[in-house]
Each structure stands twice: as structure tokens, then as C-alpha cells.
Scaffold this active site. Sequence first.
Site, PDB file in Angstrom:
ATOM      1  N   LYS A  80     -31.853   3.528  34.569  1.00 54.62           N
ATOM      2  CA  LYS A  80     -32.409   2.176  34.489  1.00 54.62           C
ATOM      3  C   LYS A  80     -31.699   1.331  35.531  1.00 54.62           C
ATOM      4  CE  LYS A  80     -35.215  -0.167  31.640  1.00 54.62           C
ATOM      5  NZ  LYS A  80     -36.378   0.246  30.875  1.00 54.62           N
ATOM      6  N   GLY A 184     -47.601  -9.303  18.485  1.00 52.21           N
ATOM      7  CA  GLY A 184     -47.627  -9.319  19.958  1.00 52.21           C
ATOM      8  C   GLY A 184     -48.895  -8.699  20.507  1.00 52.21           C
ATOM      9  N   GLY A 186     -49.927  -8.447  23.780  1.00 51.19           N
ATOM     10  CA  GLY A 186     -49.794  -8.371  25.234  1.00 51.19           C
ATOM     11  C   GLY A 186     -50.500  -7.142  25.761  1.00 51.19           C
ATOM     12  N   VAL A 188     -49.829  -4.004  25.665  1.00 52.07           N
ATOM     13  CA  VAL A 188     -49.940  -2.864  24.748  1.00 52.07           C
ATOM     14  C   VAL A 188     -50.623  -3.275  23.440  1.00 52.07           C
ATOM     15  CG1 VAL A 188     -48.665  -1.103  23.479  1.00 52.07           C
ATOM     16  CG2 VAL A 188     -47.863  -1.819  25.732  1.00 52.07           C
TER      17      VAL A 188
HETATM   18  P1  NAD Z   1     -46.223  -8.052  27.107  1.00 51.25           P
HETATM   19  O1  NAD Z   1     -45.207  -8.998  27.628  1.00 51.25           O
HETATM   20  O2  NAD Z   1     -47.474  -7.832  27.856  1.00 51.25           O
HETATM   21  O3  NAD Z   1     -46.639  -8.474  25.613  1.00 51.25           O
HETATM   22  C1  NAD Z   1     -45.756  -8.965  24.657  1.00 51.25           C
HETATM   23  C2  NAD Z   1     -46.527  -9.964  23.810  1.00 51.25           C
HETATM   24  O4  NAD Z   1     -45.702 -10.376  22.733  1.00 51.25           O
HETATM   25  C3  NAD Z   1     -46.942 -11.228  24.586  1.00 51.25           C
HETATM   26  O5  NAD Z   1     -48.304 -11.508  24.366  1.00 51.25           O
HETATM   27  C4  NAD Z   1     -46.032 -12.305  23.980  1.00 51.25           C
HETATM   28  O6  NAD Z   1     -46.636 -13.584  23.988  1.00 51.25           O
HETATM   29  C5  NAD Z   1     -45.840 -11.781  22.577  1.00 51.25           C
HETATM   30  N1  NAD Z   1     -44.660 -12.315  21.907  1.00 51.25           N
HETATM   31  C6  NAD Z   1     -43.451 -12.629  22.443  1.00 51.25           C
HETATM   32  N2  NAD Z   1     -42.636 -13.114  21.501  1.00 51.25           N
HETATM   33  C7  NAD Z   1     -43.332 -13.098  20.332  1.00 51.25           C
HETATM   34  C8  NAD Z   1     -43.026 -13.453  18.999  1.00 51.25           C
HETATM   35  N3  NAD Z   1     -41.846 -13.964  18.649  1.00 51.25           N
HETATM   36  N4  NAD Z   1     -43.973 -13.289  18.062  1.00 51.25           N
HETATM   37  C9  NAD Z   1     -45.188 -12.798  18.380  1.00 51.25           C
HETATM   38  N5  NAD Z   1     -45.541 -12.442  19.636  1.00 51.25           N
HETATM   39  C10 NAD Z   1     -44.618 -12.590  20.595  1.00 51.25           C
HETATM   40  O7  NAD Z   1     -45.428  -6.674  26.881  1.00 51.25           O
HETATM   41  P2  NAD Z   1     -46.076  -5.226  26.693  1.00 51.25           P
HETATM   42  O8  NAD Z   1     -46.077  -4.542  28.006  1.00 51.25           O
HETATM   43  O9  NAD Z   1     -47.311  -5.330  25.873  1.00 51.25           O
HETATM   44  O10 NAD Z   1     -44.924  -4.515  25.829  1.00 51.25           O
HETATM   45  C11 NAD Z   1     -44.770  -4.822  24.455  1.00 51.25           C
HETATM   46  C12 NAD Z   1     -43.526  -4.119  23.906  1.00 51.25           C
HETATM   47  O11 NAD Z   1     -43.654  -2.712  24.102  1.00 51.25           O
HETATM   48  C13 NAD Z   1     -42.226  -4.512  24.604  1.00 51.25           C
HETATM   49  O12 NAD Z   1     -41.178  -4.442  23.680  1.00 51.25           O
HETATM   50  C14 NAD Z   1     -42.041  -3.414  25.646  1.00 51.25           C
HETATM   51  O13 NAD Z   1     -40.678  -3.243  25.988  1.00 51.25           O
HETATM   52  C15 NAD Z   1     -42.567  -2.217  24.878  1.00 51.25           C
HETATM   53  N6  NAD Z   1     -43.042  -1.132  25.756  1.00 51.25           N
HETATM   54  C16 NAD Z   1     -44.053  -1.357  26.641  1.00 51.25           C
HETATM   55  C17 NAD Z   1     -44.501  -0.320  27.455  1.00 51.25           C
HETATM   56  C18 NAD Z   1     -45.630  -0.523  28.438  1.00 51.25           C
HETATM   57  O14 NAD Z   1     -46.165   0.468  28.958  1.00 51.25           O
HETATM   58  N7  NAD Z   1     -46.043  -1.751  28.704  1.00 51.25           N
HETATM   59  C19 NAD Z   1     -43.915   0.947  27.349  1.00 51.25           C
HETATM   60  C20 NAD Z   1     -42.912   1.161  26.400  1.00 51.25           C
HETATM   61  C21 NAD Z   1     -42.478   0.110  25.604  1.00 51.25           C
END
Ligand code: NAD
Length: 350
Positions: A80, A184, A186, A188
Site C-alpha cells: 500500500k 452508504g 456510493g 459499491v
Molecule cells: P464511495 O466513496 O463511492 O461511497 C461511500 C458512500 O458512503 C458515499 O456515498 C458516502 O456519502 C457514504 N457515507 C459516508 N459516510 C457515511 C455515513 N456516516 N453514513 C452513511 N453513508 C455514509 O466508496 P466505495 O468505493 O463505494 O467504497 C465503499 C466502501 O467499500 C469503502 O469502505 C471502501 O474502502 C470499500 N471498498 C471499496 C472497493 C471498491 O472497489 N470501490 C473495494 C474494496 C473495498
Amino acid sequence: MSVFSTRDFADHEQVVFCSDARSGLKAIIAVHNSNLGPALGGCRMWPYASEEEAVRDVLRLSRGMTYKSAMAGLKLGGGKSVIIGNPRTDKSPELLAAFARAVDRLGGSYIAAEDSGTGVEDMKYMSQFTRHVSGIVDKPSDGGTRSGDPSPSTAYGTFVGIRAAVRERLGRDSLEGLRVAVQGLGHVGLDLAHQLKAAGAKLWVTDIHREPLVRAAKELEATVVAPEEIFGLDVDVFAPCALGAIVNDHTLPQLKAKIVAGAANNQLAEPRHGAALMQRGILYAPDYVINAGGIIDVYYERTGNFDAAALKRHIERIEDNLMEIFARARQEERPTGEVADAIAEERFRR
Ligand code: NAD
């Protein structure tokens, strides 16, 4: 100052501190273990309050990548990197170029990918200065193409992982009528919610932004709740897809779900919270096992011959991994997170 004896150092093979006076770059690249292959892991840009905090973060995250890739059956090690700075105000082409050159000097033992504070466009830019970046190639998808973003694969892996947890804890194969709370919406979370809806699940959702909630209410007939209400809902599955440390002393007593299974990284505030979930009869799908779809996606991209069907089959093995962990946890009466770590260690220390 001690380094090697700290808990976070955890047998790292190499930790490199990089700086560039002209661009203001201050970065750390950590390679935890490369027994299974080059160390692939995201590059996080974050305004860390202290250098100690940045060191701790990169060491913890790179170790986590070793476990995630080993568990997912990939020929990858764990690494990382972190860039210290605010991604909104401190990021510049010069800074990214200087970071890319630092990655290049490691000769491929570390491969960078996007993470919080960096994106596909940053990786594409960095690829001018090093070939050791990933998540940059457009991939075939449903007859068209999609960007290097691995989120759709993460969402699919989380979906099949929820299926495995439902089979183990609720003894059924169908998700019809399953009650799921998604925290959340976002990259995913929203995709996962669509897949759950298509499988017949009933959804409760929350986010701190309005726009995805409006979409979910309309397109998915989901019930929107306030962020702090998501923990106490009377549902079958709580799917954290936002933040880390979401299973903690404050949220645990509120949980009524029978399963915690979502994409967020580092869901347990501390390892003891895994044991606490078990004591309450809540089945926990270890985060790095269920959210491995993204790293599997990036790995397939790196093969240069992107085979969407093979990728899908590989992601579906998340279900087998979880079933193995659940069975062993049941037999040994141990928390699922502990069992997952033991299996991953067997794989990368072999
Ligand atoms: P993202 O930033 O696109 O989405 C996160 C969402 O959570 C956003 O819509 C944000 O507004 C919301 N959020 C933040 N704080 C919040 C709260 N207190 N209550 C409710 N909602 C809240 O991120 P992502 O890419 O969708 O990833 C989501 C999670 O999955 C993260 O923890 C990330 O580390 C993990 N992850 C993602 C991937 C990937 O491929 N994107 C891979 C492995 C792990």
C-alpha cells in the site's frame, strides 16, 4: 524511535519513504509480503494529522492487502502507499509524476492502484511515468466497455458473499424477501443494492448525501433512514458499504441483524468486536474476504487478456471461501475473522 519492534511493522519486507522538494511530495510505500507475487495495493492521499499516523495507516493497510490477495487466490503480495496531503488542494501533476517515479524505482515490487483521494484519472496520468500502476484499462462489460474502476466487481463479490452468509446463518438459498440495510450508496453500495433488489430483497438504505437516496427510493423502492438509524433496524443483513470501524462499542448493542456482510474495509473497530458479534449470534463475513472483487478485477486487468467470464467465475469463489471460513468457525467455535486470518496465513506462508 523504534520501528521493527512496533506491532504495526508486522514483518514488512520493505518500507520506503519518498520525498520531492519541487512538488512537495511526501509519501510512504510499504511492501508487506511478496511470497505470492508483486505487492499490489491502493495509493491513498490523505491530510494525516501526523507522520506517525501516516506510517501506521500504510503499514496496517499493506498487511491487510497480503491477507486479502492470499485469501482470494491471487498471485499477488500485499502493499500500500500513502501520500501525505489534501487531495483537493495539494494534488498536482508534478506531485503525481514524482510519486510515479518513486513507484518506478521499486522496479515492480509494488504496483499502485486507486484508493481514497486518488482516482482512475490519476492512475492514468501516473502510467506515463511508470508501468507499475493498475486500474487504468477500459474493460469489456455487457456488450460495451467500462472504465478501470473495480467497484462493479466489488459489488458483485459482496452480493455472492451475502448469499453465502444467508445460506449459513438462515439456511436458505433464495434472497427473495430478505431484509437488508445498506449503509452508504456510493460506487459499491448502490450497485449492490440494485443486485439485491433484482434478487427479490427488501431494502433499507442510508447515506450522508441526498442524491443517491432519492435514486434508491425511486428505482429500488428502498426505505430511506437517517444515518444513525441504520444500525438498529430489524433486518436480516446489515451491509456496511461506507466507513471502517463501524462495528464498535456504540453500534454493537443496537444491532438486530443476524448477519453483518458488506464491502467496507476494516469494519471491526477492534478484533474483540468479532468475538462480540459471535457471542450475540451475529454471523460476520470478514471484510477483506467479501470485498475482494475489486482486487480480483485489478489482477485480471494486469494479465493483459481481460476475460470477463473468467473474472466472474473467480469472483464467485468468494462464496466458497466464505463457506469454508463459516464451517471452520462453527467447528472450532472461533470468530470468523480469526479463522479467515489463519487460512490466509496458511496460504501466503506456504
Ligand atoms: P464511495 O466513496 O463511492 O461511497 C461511500 C458512500 O458512503 C458515499 O456515498 C458516502 O456519502 C457514504 N457515507 C459516508 N459516510 C457515511 C455515513 N456516516 N453514513 C452513511 N453513508 C455514509 O466508496 P466505495 O468505493 O463505494 O467504497 C465503499 C466502501 O467499500 C469503502 O469502505 C471502501 O474502502 C470499500 N471498498 C471499496 C472497493 C471498491 O472497489 N470501490 C473495494 C474494496 C473495498
